[in-house]
Write a protein that holds these residues in place. Structure first.
Motif, PDB file in Angstrom:
ATOM      1  N   ASN A 111     -25.222  46.578  32.302  1.00 19.51           N
ATOM      2  CA  ASN A 111     -25.069  45.995  33.641  1.00 19.51           C
ATOM      3  C   ASN A 111     -23.762  46.496  34.226  1.00 19.51           C
ATOM      4  O   ASN A 111     -22.825  46.855  33.502  1.00 19.51           O
ATOM      5  CB  ASN A 111     -25.185  44.461  33.641  1.00 19.51           C
ATOM      6  CG  ASN A 111     -23.989  43.777  33.001  1.00 19.51           C
ATOM      7  OD1 ASN A 111     -22.879  43.801  33.533  1.00 19.51           O
ATOM      8  ND2 ASN A 111     -24.226  43.152  31.842  1.00 19.51           N
ATOM      9  N   ASP A 112     -23.709  46.587  35.545  1.00 20.80           N
ATOM     10  CA  ASP A 112     -22.600  47.279  36.193  1.00 20.80           C
ATOM     11  C   ASP A 112     -21.256  46.624  35.958  1.00 20.80           C
ATOM     12  O   ASP A 112     -20.228  47.297  35.837  1.00 20.80           O
ATOM     13  CB  ASP A 112     -22.867  47.459  37.692  1.00 20.80           C
ATOM     14  CG  ASP A 112     -23.085  46.144  38.440  1.00 20.80           C
ATOM     15  OD1 ASP A 112     -23.283  45.091  37.790  1.00 20.80           O
ATOM     16  OD2 ASP A 112     -23.072  46.171  39.684  1.00 20.80           O
ATOM     17  N   ARG A 113     -21.221  45.286  35.854  1.00 18.80           N
ATOM     18  CA  ARG A 113     -19.921  44.620  35.675  1.00 18.80           C
ATOM     19  C   ARG A 113     -19.396  44.829  34.257  1.00 18.80           C
ATOM     20  O   ARG A 113     -18.177  44.966  34.061  1.00 18.80           O
ATOM     21  CB  ARG A 113     -20.015  43.123  35.989  1.00 18.80           C
ATOM     22  CG  ARG A 113     -20.524  42.791  37.378  1.00 18.80           C
ATOM     23  CD  ARG A 113     -20.006  43.699  38.488  1.00 18.80           C
ATOM     24  NE  ARG A 113     -18.579  43.703  38.659  1.00 18.80           N
ATOM     25  CZ  ARG A 113     -17.900  42.868  39.433  1.00 18.80           C
ATOM     26  NH1 ARG A 113     -18.533  41.917  40.098  1.00 18.80           N
ATOM     27  NH2 ARG A 113     -16.599  42.977  39.560  1.00 18.80           N
ATOM     28  N   THR A 127     -25.674  37.534  42.762  1.00 17.94           N
ATOM     29  CA  THR A 127     -26.124  38.925  42.692  1.00 17.94           C
ATOM     30  C   THR A 127     -26.907  39.195  41.406  1.00 17.94           C
ATOM     31  O   THR A 127     -28.029  39.708  41.430  1.00 17.94           O
ATOM     32  CB  THR A 127     -24.912  39.869  42.763  1.00 17.94           C
ATOM     33  OG1 THR A 127     -24.152  39.566  43.925  1.00 17.94           O
ATOM     34  CG2 THR A 127     -25.345  41.324  42.782  1.00 17.94           C
ATOM     35  N   LEU A 128     -26.288  38.857  40.287  1.00 18.75           N
ATOM     36  CA  LEU A 128     -26.902  39.011  38.963  1.00 18.75           C
ATOM     37  C   LEU A 128     -26.089  38.172  37.995  1.00 18.75           C
ATOM     38  O   LEU A 128     -24.928  38.497  37.726  1.00 18.75           O
ATOM     39  CB  LEU A 128     -26.892  40.483  38.514  1.00 18.75           C
ATOM     40  CG  LEU A 128     -27.361  40.739  37.078  1.00 18.75           C
ATOM     41  CD1 LEU A 128     -28.859  40.490  36.939  1.00 18.75           C
ATOM     42  CD2 LEU A 128     -27.006  42.163  36.638  1.00 18.75           C
ATOM     43  N   GLU A 129     -26.686  37.084  37.501  1.00 17.68           N
ATOM     44  CA  GLU A 129     -25.929  36.246  36.568  1.00 17.68           C
ATOM     45  C   GLU A 129     -25.559  37.038  35.322  1.00 17.68           C
ATOM     46  O   GLU A 129     -24.432  37.016  34.861  1.00 17.68           O
ATOM     47  CB  GLU A 129     -26.685  34.955  36.245  1.00 17.68           C
ATOM     48  CG  GLU A 129     -27.811  35.038  35.233  1.00 17.68           C
ATOM     49  CD  GLU A 129     -29.026  35.837  35.730  1.00 17.68           C
ATOM     50  OE1 GLU A 129     -29.866  36.161  34.872  1.00 17.68           O
ATOM     51  OE2 GLU A 129     -29.154  36.103  36.932  1.00 17.68           O
ATOM     52  N   THR A 130     -26.538  37.778  34.769  1.00 16.28           N
ATOM     53  CA  THR A 130     -26.260  38.728  33.690  1.00 16.28           C
ATOM     54  C   THR A 130     -27.516  39.504  33.363  1.00 16.28           C
ATOM     55  O   THR A 130     -28.621  39.139  33.790  1.00 16.28           O
ATOM     56  CB  THR A 130     -25.720  38.039  32.421  1.00 16.28           C
ATOM     57  OG1 THR A 130     -25.123  39.033  31.572  1.00 16.28           O
ATOM     58  CG2 THR A 130     -26.805  37.299  31.655  1.00 16.28           C
ATOM     59  N   TYR A 131     -27.318  40.587  32.636  1.00 11.32           N
ATOM     60  CA  TYR A 131     -28.403  41.280  31.960  1.00 11.32           C
ATOM     61  C   TYR A 131     -27.808  41.899  30.712  1.00 11.32           C
ATOM     62  O   TYR A 131     -26.639  42.339  30.718  1.00 11.32           O
ATOM     63  CB  TYR A 131     -29.065  42.352  32.848  1.00 11.32           C
ATOM     64  CG  TYR A 131     -30.485  42.631  32.385  1.00 11.32           C
ATOM     65  CD1 TYR A 131     -31.517  41.754  32.726  1.00 11.32           C
ATOM     66  CD2 TYR A 131     -30.770  43.713  31.566  1.00 11.32           C
ATOM     67  CE1 TYR A 131     -32.809  41.961  32.270  1.00 11.32           C
ATOM     68  CE2 TYR A 131     -32.062  43.933  31.104  1.00 11.32           C
ATOM     69  CZ  TYR A 131     -33.067  43.052  31.464  1.00 11.32           C
ATOM     70  OH  TYR A 131     -34.352  43.244  30.994  1.00 11.32           O
ATOM     71  N   HIS A 132     -28.583  41.932  29.647  1.00 12.27           N
ATOM     72  CA  HIS A 132     -28.043  42.344  28.355  1.00 12.27           C
ATOM     73  C   HIS A 132     -27.642  43.821  28.367  1.00 12.27           C
ATOM     74  O   HIS A 132     -28.031  44.594  29.261  1.00 12.27           O
ATOM     75  CB  HIS A 132     -29.051  42.053  27.242  1.00 12.27           C
ATOM     76  CG  HIS A 132     -30.289  42.902  27.304  1.00 12.27           C
ATOM     77  ND1 HIS A 132     -30.322  44.202  26.862  1.00 12.27           N
ATOM     78  CD2 HIS A 132     -31.543  42.631  27.757  1.00 12.27           C
ATOM     79  CE1 HIS A 132     -31.522  44.704  27.021  1.00 12.27           C
ATOM     80  NE2 HIS A 132     -32.299  43.777  27.567  1.00 12.27           N
ATOM     81  N   VAL A 133     -26.855  44.191  27.351  1.00 16.89           N
ATOM     82  CA  VAL A 133     -26.399  45.577  27.228  1.00 16.89           C
ATOM     83  C   VAL A 133     -26.914  46.197  25.925  1.00 16.89           C
ATOM     84  O   VAL A 133     -26.255  47.046  25.326  1.00 16.89           O
ATOM     85  CB  VAL A 133     -24.858  45.670  27.328  1.00 16.89           C
ATOM     86  CG1 VAL A 133     -24.387  45.221  28.703  1.00 16.89           C
ATOM     87  CG2 VAL A 133     -24.163  44.849  26.235  1.00 16.89           C
ATOM     88  N   PHE A 134     -28.102  45.795  25.513  1.00 17.48           N
ATOM     89  CA  PHE A 134     -28.716  46.331  24.305  1.00 17.48           C
ATOM     90  C   PHE A 134     -29.456  47.634  24.630  1.00 17.48           C
ATOM     91  O   PHE A 134     -30.046  47.790  25.705  1.00 17.48           O
ATOM     92  CB  PHE A 134     -29.717  45.339  23.718  1.00 17.48           C
ATOM     93  CG  PHE A 134     -29.094  44.225  22.910  1.00 17.48           C
ATOM     94  CD1 PHE A 134     -27.971  43.554  23.345  1.00 17.48           C
ATOM     95  CD2 PHE A 134     -29.664  43.827  21.705  1.00 17.48           C
ATOM     96  CE1 PHE A 134     -27.410  42.515  22.620  1.00 17.48           C
ATOM     97  CE2 PHE A 134     -29.124  42.788  20.967  1.00 17.48           C
ATOM     98  CZ  PHE A 134     -27.989  42.144  21.407  1.00 17.48           C
TER      99      PHE A 134
END
Length: 429
Positions: A85-87, A73-80
């Motif tokens: 990201n939803d998880r 679905t989404l390996e990751t995306y940064h939170v800067f």
């Protein structure tokens, strides 16, 4: 300079005296439940839950499925900045709901040492923002372990983790206080000057220092000192968090109200590299007001989506299987087994707090040799500072397995004691 002839693998082992471990290293290739298996097929009971973290055991299929599904679905995306990201959001909300700190904010990162760095930087930054720049000192306990980043090395209460870097403290303005005597702690605070102290950091149960539960009234005393003198109280729950003491956090077991909790290890049971801190509203609120500065924290994998998914699944398993209650039951079993060793004059002391056990041996009987002998018989334990044998298996351990590792410790002690006696006789001749 001559290069040693046999240097083994290209991998430089962590926390290892390399000349001593070369040719003796165990390569773990597989895990299943409470056991791990070496590349040559040896089956070993994981009596330390890896490094205190394999709380739900090894090789859980649903954990693998959770990781695969998240990666698709989404390996990751940064939170800067403005991105999330939803998880990561979901994990932060879940941790906040379990936390002993009401209305907490969560900073996520990649592990325990990261957590200590971000917590101690925040403590200093907070006081700067409050207009009290003199509050920079960080106090920690003798025998403390807080990871091995720059801050963790600087506040270590284990000298072997501090020495050899050309200065007493990699980060300035740190000091240690007594591990057991709260009145000595008060004297240390008075000598330094509470107006200079930003934070006190403490493990509720000291792990690497030798499995040392708090003396009666000690943690409450730290709380009182912090409250009286306007000092932030930080609990390092990297080991104890997420169930190791039979509660989600040891702060709940001991009735402590910290300003910051550092976490890692048990949040994912080692299925992903994830950690972070839990921050009380009095500390996070100044950074949320209009005109506030940025608190400069964040690593590339802070809030990593797949790591967060695994942490969420791990917490779900702990809840679903009632593993906190299981820990409290196993604590009783471990207490009974270690109490039965009271008459063994080769043992100086035994200590238990939750599913954390330590057997302190007499100095002439090496804990390292005992744990090596245990491996030969299929049991993993770990030698700690103070000549202590660590026992801290997964929460899924059976009563018989827990009794078995204690019995294996005694059997290995028999072997080591016999060898020591033979060596002594040989010297006498």
């Amino acid at each position: 300079m001559t290069t040693p002839a046999n240097t083994g693998s290209a991998l430089w082992s962590a926390q290892a005296h390399m000349p001593s471990v070369l040719g003796r290293q165990l390569v773990i290739a597989r895990g299943e439940g409470n056991y791990v298996f070496t590349t040559d097929g040896q089956r070993l009971f994981d009596g330390t839950a890896g490094l205190w973290h394999a709380n739900i055991g090894h090789g859980r299929e649903e954990m693998a499925e959770a990781a695969a599904q998240q990666m698709r679905t989404l390996e990751t995306y940064h939170v800067f900045g403005r991105y999330l990201n939803d998880r990561a959001v979901e994990l932060a909300e879940k941790v906040a709901s379990l936390s002993p700190i009401a209305d907490a904010k969560i900073i996520l990162n990649s592990g325990g040492s990261d957590s200590i760095d971000v917590a101690l930087k925040l403590a200093r930054r907070y006081w700067q923002l409050q207009g009290r720049p003199e509050k920079t000192m960080i106090l920690s306990r003798d025998l403390a372990y807080h990871g091995l980043h720059a801050y963790g090395t600087s506040v270590a209460g284990l000298d072997f983790n501090r020495e050899g870097y050309g200065t007493d403290s990699l980060v300035p303005d740190t000091a240690r206080f007594d591990t057991h005597d709260i009145e000595q702690v008060r004297r240390t605070v008075a000598e330094i000057g509470p107006h200079r102290i930003a934070a006190i950091i403490a493990e509720p149960v000291q792990g690497t220092g030798g499995v040392i539960p708090p003396a009666p009234g000690y943690l409450e005393g730290l709380q009182q000192i912090a409250d009286e003198h306007d000092i932030l109280l930080i609990l390092d729950e990297v080991i104890t968090g997420f169930g190791r003491t039979g509660h989600w956090f040891a702060a709940q077991r001991y009735g402590i109200r910290p300003h910051i909790i550092a976490m890692a290890k048990g949040i994912s049971s080692g299925y992903s590299a994830v950690g972070g801190i839990i921050v009380a509203p009095e500390v996070w609120a100044p950074f949320y007001r209009t005109g506030a500065p940025i608190y400069r924290h964040g690593t590339t994998y802070s809030g990593h989506a797949t790591s967060a998914a695994l942490a969420l699944k791990n917490i779900e398993i702990i809840e679903r299987e009632g593993l906190l209650d299981r820990v409290l039951h196993l604590e009783g079993v471990l207490h009974a087994e270690l109490d039965a060793l009271a008459g063994d004059d080769r043992i100086e002391e035994t200590r238990v707090a939750g599913l954390l056990g330590g057997i302190q041996l007499r100095p002439e009987l090496s804990a390292e040799r005992v744990t090596d002998a245990m491996v030969d018989e299929g049991w993993i334990a770990r030698p700690l500072r103070g000549n202590v044998v660590q026992i801290s298996p997964p929460f899924t351990t059976t009563d018989d397995e827990l009794r078995g590792i204690v019995a294996a410790t005694v059997s290995a002690l028999d072997v080591v004691a016999a060898d020591a006696k033979a060596d002594s006789l040989a010297v006498a001749r």
